[in-house]
Design an enzyme around this catalytic site. Structure first.
Site, PDB file in Angstrom:
ATOM      1  N   CYS A 295       0.845  -1.191   0.000  1.00  0.00           N
ATOM      2  CA  CYS A 295       0.000   0.000   0.000  1.00  0.00           C
ATOM      3  C   CYS A 295       0.882   1.243   0.000  1.00  0.00           C
ATOM      4  O   CYS A 295       1.861   1.351   0.738  1.00  0.00           O
ATOM      5  CB  CYS A 295      -0.946   0.083   1.175  1.00  0.00           C
ATOM      6  SG  CYS A 295      -2.106  -1.268   1.259  1.00  0.00           S
TER       7      CYS A 295
ATOM      8  N   ARG B  66       4.221  -0.212  -4.704  1.00  0.00           N
ATOM      9  CA  ARG B  66       3.949  -0.742  -3.372  1.00  0.00           C
ATOM     10  C   ARG B  66       2.697  -1.622  -3.334  1.00  0.00           C
ATOM     11  O   ARG B  66       2.448  -2.322  -2.345  1.00  0.00           O
ATOM     12  CB  ARG B  66       3.789   0.395  -2.366  1.00  0.00           C
ATOM     13  CG  ARG B  66       5.025   1.258  -2.222  1.00  0.00           C
ATOM     14  CD  ARG B  66       4.786   2.335  -1.205  1.00  0.00           C
ATOM     15  NE  ARG B  66       4.637   1.796   0.128  1.00  0.00           N
ATOM     16  CZ  ARG B  66       5.637   1.548   0.953  1.00  0.00           C
ATOM     17  NH1 ARG B  66       6.869   1.790   0.585  1.00  0.00           N
ATOM     18  NH2 ARG B  66       5.417   1.062   2.152  1.00  0.00           N
TER      19      ARG B  66
ATOM     20  N   TRP C 113      -2.414  -2.890  -1.713  1.00  0.00           N
ATOM     21  CA  TRP C 113      -2.066  -4.311  -1.807  1.00  0.00           C
ATOM     22  C   TRP C 113      -2.999  -4.987  -0.821  1.00  0.00           C
ATOM     23  O   TRP C 113      -2.903  -4.772   0.382  1.00  0.00           O
ATOM     24  CB  TRP C 113      -0.599  -4.524  -1.428  1.00  0.00           C
ATOM     25  CG  TRP C 113      -0.135  -5.933  -1.643  1.00  0.00           C
ATOM     26  CD1 TRP C 113       0.320  -6.482  -2.801  1.00  0.00           C
ATOM     27  CD2 TRP C 113      -0.073  -6.980  -0.652  1.00  0.00           C
ATOM     28  NE1 TRP C 113       0.646  -7.802  -2.605  1.00  0.00           N
ATOM     29  CE2 TRP C 113       0.421  -8.135  -1.301  1.00  0.00           C
ATOM     30  CE3 TRP C 113      -0.389  -7.060   0.698  1.00  0.00           C
ATOM     31  CZ2 TRP C 113       0.604  -9.342  -0.642  1.00  0.00           C
ATOM     32  CZ3 TRP C 113      -0.214  -8.266   1.362  1.00  0.00           C
ATOM     33  CH2 TRP C 113       0.280  -9.391   0.695  1.00  0.00           C
TER      34      TRP C 113
ATOM     35  N   ASN D 292      -2.265   1.778   5.585  1.00  0.00           N
ATOM     36  CA  ASN D 292      -1.320   0.729   5.203  1.00  0.00           C
ATOM     37  C   ASN D 292      -1.049  -0.084   6.461  1.00  0.00           C
ATOM     38  O   ASN D 292      -0.746   0.495   7.500  1.00  0.00           O
ATOM     39  CB  ASN D 292      -0.020   1.374   4.698  1.00  0.00           C
ATOM     40  CG  ASN D 292       1.073   0.360   4.417  1.00  0.00           C
ATOM     41  OD1 ASN D 292       0.787  -0.795   4.129  1.00  0.00           O
ATOM     42  ND2 ASN D 292       2.319   0.798   4.502  1.00  0.00           N
ATOM     43  N   GLY D 293      -1.174  -1.405   6.378  1.00  0.00           N
ATOM     44  CA  GLY D 293      -0.934  -2.243   7.553  1.00  0.00           C
ATOM     45  C   GLY D 293      -2.141  -3.104   7.850  1.00  0.00           C
ATOM     46  O   GLY D 293      -3.005  -3.309   7.004  1.00  0.00           O
TER      47      GLY D 293
ATOM     48  N   GLU E 175      18.726 -17.209  -6.081  1.00  0.00           N
ATOM     49  CA  GLU E 175      18.301 -15.876  -6.512  1.00  0.00           C
ATOM     50  C   GLU E 175      17.810 -15.918  -7.968  1.00  0.00           C
ATOM     51  O   GLU E 175      16.802 -15.297  -8.310  1.00  0.00           O
ATOM     52  CB  GLU E 175      19.472 -14.889  -6.337  1.00  0.00           C
ATOM     53  CG  GLU E 175      19.235 -13.478  -6.843  1.00  0.00           C
ATOM     54  CD  GLU E 175      18.084 -12.735  -6.170  1.00  0.00           C
ATOM     55  OE1 GLU E 175      17.511 -13.233  -5.190  1.00  0.00           O
ATOM     56  OE2 GLU E 175      17.738 -11.656  -6.664  1.00  0.00           O
TER      57      GLU E 175
ATOM     58  N   LYS F  68      14.007 -14.844  -9.063  1.00  0.00           N
ATOM     59  CA  LYS F  68      13.726 -13.824 -10.089  1.00  0.00           C
ATOM     60  C   LYS F  68      12.770 -14.393 -11.137  1.00  0.00           C
ATOM     61  O   LYS F  68      11.852 -13.723 -11.575  1.00  0.00           O
ATOM     62  CB  LYS F  68      15.015 -13.368 -10.793  1.00  0.00           C
ATOM     63  CG  LYS F  68      15.926 -12.475  -9.996  1.00  0.00           C
ATOM     64  CD  LYS F  68      15.523 -11.017  -9.938  1.00  0.00           C
ATOM     65  CE  LYS F  68      14.852 -10.637  -8.664  1.00  0.00           C
ATOM     66  NZ  LYS F  68      15.540 -10.636  -7.430  1.00  0.00           N
TER      67      LYS F  68
ATOM     68  N   GLU G 131       9.125 -14.833  -9.709  1.00  0.00           N
ATOM     69  CA  GLU G 131       8.338 -13.623  -9.479  1.00  0.00           C
ATOM     70  C   GLU G 131       8.053 -12.850 -10.766  1.00  0.00           C
ATOM     71  O   GLU G 131       7.040 -12.170 -10.854  1.00  0.00           O
ATOM     72  CB  GLU G 131       8.961 -12.718  -8.405  1.00  0.00           C
ATOM     73  CG  GLU G 131      10.270 -12.085  -8.732  1.00  0.00           C
ATOM     74  CD  GLU G 131      10.750 -11.146  -7.613  1.00  0.00           C
ATOM     75  OE1 GLU G 131      11.954 -10.911  -7.543  1.00  0.00           O
ATOM     76  OE2 GLU G 131       9.928 -10.668  -6.808  1.00  0.00           O
TER      77      GLU G 131
ATOM     78  N   HIS H 241      20.659 -36.460  -4.582  1.00  0.00           N
ATOM     79  CA  HIS H 241      19.877 -36.918  -3.428  1.00  0.00           C
ATOM     80  C   HIS H 241      18.376 -36.781  -3.667  1.00  0.00           C
ATOM     81  O   HIS H 241      17.604 -36.842  -2.717  1.00  0.00           O
ATOM     82  CB  HIS H 241      20.300 -36.155  -2.170  1.00  0.00           C
ATOM     83  CG  HIS H 241      21.744 -36.381  -1.821  1.00  0.00           C
ATOM     84  ND1 HIS H 241      22.208 -37.574  -1.323  1.00  0.00           N
ATOM     85  CD2 HIS H 241      22.828 -35.570  -1.939  1.00  0.00           C
ATOM     86  CE1 HIS H 241      23.523 -37.491  -1.140  1.00  0.00           C
ATOM     87  NE2 HIS H 241      23.928 -36.277  -1.505  1.00  0.00           N
TER      88      HIS H 241
ATOM     89  N   LYS I 164       6.331  -4.174  -3.506  1.00  0.00           N
ATOM     90  CA  LYS I 164       7.754  -3.931  -3.306  1.00  0.00           C
ATOM     91  C   LYS I 164       8.157  -4.057  -1.840  1.00  0.00           C
ATOM     92  O   LYS I 164       9.180  -4.638  -1.521  1.00  0.00           O
ATOM     93  CB  LYS I 164       8.101  -2.537  -3.833  1.00  0.00           C
ATOM     94  CG  LYS I 164       9.561  -2.148  -3.685  1.00  0.00           C
ATOM     95  CD  LYS I 164      10.407  -2.870  -4.677  1.00  0.00           C
ATOM     96  CE  LYS I 164      11.880  -2.537  -4.561  1.00  0.00           C
ATOM     97  NZ  LYS I 164      12.693  -3.608  -5.171  1.00  0.00           N
TER      98      LYS I 164
HETATM   99  O1  M6R Z   1      12.949  -4.543   1.332  1.00  0.00           O
HETATM  100  P1  M6R Z   1      13.552  -5.857   1.650  1.00  0.00           P
HETATM  101  O2  M6R Z   1      14.925  -6.019   1.132  1.00  0.00           O
HETATM  102  O3  M6R Z   1      13.465  -6.191   3.129  1.00  0.00           O
HETATM  103  O4  M6R Z   1      12.617  -6.909   0.910  1.00  0.00           O
HETATM  104  C1  M6R Z   1      12.792  -8.282   1.084  1.00  0.00           C
HETATM  105  C2  M6R Z   1      12.033  -9.068   0.035  1.00  0.00           C
HETATM  106  O5  M6R Z   1      10.664  -8.809   0.134  1.00  0.00           O
HETATM  107  C3  M6R Z   1      12.505  -8.735  -1.390  1.00  0.00           C
HETATM  108  O6  M6R Z   1      13.869  -8.958  -1.545  1.00  0.00           O
HETATM  109  C4  M6R Z   1      11.735  -9.576  -2.418  1.00  0.00           C
HETATM  110  O7  M6R Z   1      12.072 -10.913  -2.274  1.00  0.00           O
HETATM  111  C5  M6R Z   1      12.014  -9.092  -3.839  1.00  0.00           C
HETATM  112  N1  M6R Z   1      10.771  -8.917  -4.540  1.00  0.00           N
HETATM  113  C6  M6R Z   1      12.807 -10.042  -4.647  1.00  0.00           C
HETATM  114  O8  M6R Z   1      13.069  -9.573  -5.932  1.00  0.00           O
END
Ligand code: M6R
Length: 615
Positions: free
Chosen positions: A2, A27, A75, A101-102, A484, A488, A491, A507, A610
């Site tokens: 949000c 956000r 969100w 927000n929250g 990682e 990527k 997502e 394994h 985000k």
């Molecule tokens: O703001 P932060 O680094 O704490 O966020 C952590 C994760 O939410 C963030 O890295 C998320 O996994 C990304 N969307 C990955 O690309």
């Protein structure tokens, strides 16, 4: 999670608020809405879906002009992303509007009370109760800030709230507990937002709000108190980047721009942290050398991509300092009763500085007596503010939901912390540390070179657009890089992607290998630790023998892997521990291109936001 904007001043509030929401859409993008006190009443509009839906609605039915306004991009947590659940929420008389927000945890009790008193609640959200409670308290006090304080004292959970009232049209009131809210101060105008990006085009003067504070914005000034009404101390700061940093700058997506910015982000994060004698000087690490020498365990807490940075940091910390290091998902940390004490150094890594899981984990660590060092990209955010010390990454604003430049700079910051610990504790000689620093200072150039050679990676990605699954393998620091790469792809491309430690394959996961399954393998440097290198060459042969299509990321000059690579992606030779900084880049480009080829929204992937400010 949000985005919130508030404005009071002389400009057309709707323009300022809508432009701010555009900057905050990363956000959350389930719905958007605005409210403006005008002509003695309160005008509001809201629409499910992206901001563009609200823009269209405002063209079809313009709101009256006003110079005070609030806005929200959502969100969804409580209630589906519908028009009815979109913010702002209004009281029954339509005199007060609030955005949130929250999560308000006790909303069900409050809702029942309100219903009993004759209020008619129209949405499924937790937020709507606040509009009704504010209306009640405003009737009693005729003071929106006081009404907000009284309401906040009744709420449990995490919340940023911003409200306007038709009867006091030149005021915006905000409140925060465990959720971000910053104030922007201009000439005869003031702003509230979840992130400075919303008002950076108007002012770079910001005020950090603390926990449990209420802020009242008027054209001629800003007043901050605690929820108890006592004046509060605040910290003002100057935002050190400008509006252009939060714009796409000619790129199709923020993600592409942020990938391209990585060499600079990496170099900026090193800047000023190495003195003339070649030693590290991390003035920000306000934890005394004596205390650092006493540390007997390092625990890293983080989520998502930042967690992967932590996994890589573990190798560097243990290798250079010989201090045992654990890396823990922040969302799991406090629930397993971790063993912590005053000799444990906890490192919290977060781009946004607002991730609720990481914040709660760091609070738990501090309650147990541990010192917390934050590695963060966002000045004024909650995680560094609540930590004992903070080392900022200098990536600049990261807007795309998928983290790229923040990750690379988190790695650099982790290396700096590891080397600093080694320097303070004397576990490495000065010349050894100097040699690593020299390698680090060459790494931005290596990233630049990788970026120049990415066209074949893009072409390859396009050919894989119809695949369902991609696997990623790595060993040592290449393993978190594989994780990682898989994150990527999940997502952004919405594909089934998994990262494995290459040695684990036999394994179980090797059963997944079938004809033409794309498997990306991150190959460690052949120069150092050749055992590691030899082992992964065998792993590549094993999967190829079973029909996998091998996509191999290997250093220039590594000829041993070439015969087994269906596709070979070259990266510059880099010392093993630092290799993730360069090896991750092709994986970012790969995921971005696959997302584009599959017609996905690169900057705003589905279901994500985000900054994740709920647990
Ligand atoms: O703001 P932060 O680094 O704490 O966020 C952590 C994760 O939410 C963030 O890295 C998320 O996994 C990304 N969307 C990955 O690309």
């Amino acid at each position: 999670m949000c985005g919130i904007v508030g404005y009071v001043g002389a400009q057309a509030a709707l323009d300022v608020v809508m432009a701010g929401l555009k900057r905050l859409e990363y956000r959350g993008y389930d719905s958007a809405g605005v409210a403006v006190p005008a002509d003695g009443g309160l005008a509001a509009a809201k629409r499910a879906g992206k901001l563009v839906n609200l823009e269209k609605a405002l063209v079809e039915r313009p709101l009256p002009a006003g110079t005070t306004g609030i806005g929200h991009t959502r969100w969804a947590t409580h209630g589906a992303p519908t028009d009815a659940n979109a913010h702002p929420h209004l009281d029954n008389a339509g005199r007060v509007a609030v955005v949130h927000n929250g999560i308000i945890e006790n909303f069900a009790v409050l809702r029942a009370e309100l219903t009993e008193r004759g209020h008619d609640l129209a949405s499924e959200t937790d937020t709507e109760v606040v509009a009704h409670l504010l209306a009640e308290e405003f009737s009693a006090t005729a003071d929106l800030a006081e009404a907000m304080r009284l309401v906040c004292r009744r709420l449990t959970g995490a919340f940023t709230l911003v409200a306007v009232h038709a009867d006091d049209p030149d005021v915006v009131v905000g409140a925060r507990r465990n959720s971000p809210l910053v104030v922007g101060v201009g000439e005869g105008e003031a702003f509230l937002a979840s992130d400075v990006a919303a008002f950076i085009a108007h002012t770079r003067s910001a005020i950090e709000l603390g926990q449990d504070q209420v802020v009242e914005l008027r054209r001629d000034g800003v007043t901050v108190t605690g929820f108890d009404g006592r004046p509060a101390e605040v910290r003002s700061y100057h935002v050190d980047w400008d509006a252009s940093a939060a714009e796409k700058g000619g790129y199709d997506y923020f993600m592409l721009k942020e990938i391209a910015e990585q060499p600079k982000a990496v170099a900026d994060t090193l800047l000023g942290r190495i003195d003339a004698a070649g030693s590290l000087s991390l003035d920000e690490v306000r934890i005394g050398a004596g205390e650092l020498r006493e540390v007997d365990k390092v625990v890293i807490i983080a989520c998502g991509t930042a967690f992967h940075a932590g996994l890589i940091a573990k190798y560097a910390i243990e290798h250079w300092t010989r201090i045992p290091c654990e890396v823990e998902l922040a969302s799991e940390f406090r629930y397993r009763d971790p063993i912590l004490g005053h000799r444990t150094l906890v490192i919290a890594i977060s781009q946004s500085g607002e991730t609720m899981d990481t914040l709660m984990a760091l609070r738990h660590a501090r309650e147990q007596g541990s010192k917390v060092l934050a590695i963060c990209n966002t000045n004024g955010s909650t995680i560094p503010r609540e930590s004992d010390a903070a080392l900022y990454t200098h990536a600049g604003p990261e807007v795309a939901v998928a983290s790229t430049k923040a990750f690379l700079t988190q790695l650099v910051a982790c290396y700096l912390v590891a080397l600093y610990l080694a320097q303070v504790r004397g576990t490495k000689w000065g010349d050894e540390i100097g040699a690593v620093i020299r390698d680090l200072s060459r790494i931005a150039g290596a990233v630049e070179r990788v970026l120049e050679t990415m066209e074949p990676v893009r072409a390859l990605a396009r050919t894989l657009a119809s695949k369902d699954t991609v696997l990623f393998l790595g060993r040592h620091v290449g393993y978190p890089v594989a994780l990682e790469g898989a994150l990527k792809l999940k997502e952004l491309a919405y594909m089934h992607a998994e990262g494995f430690a290459a040695g684990e394959l036999k394994h179980g996961p090797i059963a997944l290998i079938e004809e033409d399954l794309p498997v990306v393998v991150v190959v460690p440097s052949p120069q150092a630790r050749s055992v590691l290198h030899d082992k992964i060459v065998s792993n590549i042969q094993e999967i190829r023998a079973r029909g996998a299509r091998t996509i191999v990321i290997a250093e220039e000059g590594d000829e041993a892997v070439a015969p087994y690579a269906d596709h070979l992606i070259r990266i510059p030779a880099t010392p093993t521990l630092l290799q993730p900084v360069v090896a991750t880049v092709p994986l970012q480009v790969f995921a971005c291109e696959l997302a584009t080829a599959r017609g996905n929204e690169v900057d705003q992937p589905r279901n994500l936001a985000k900054s994740v400010t709920v647990e």
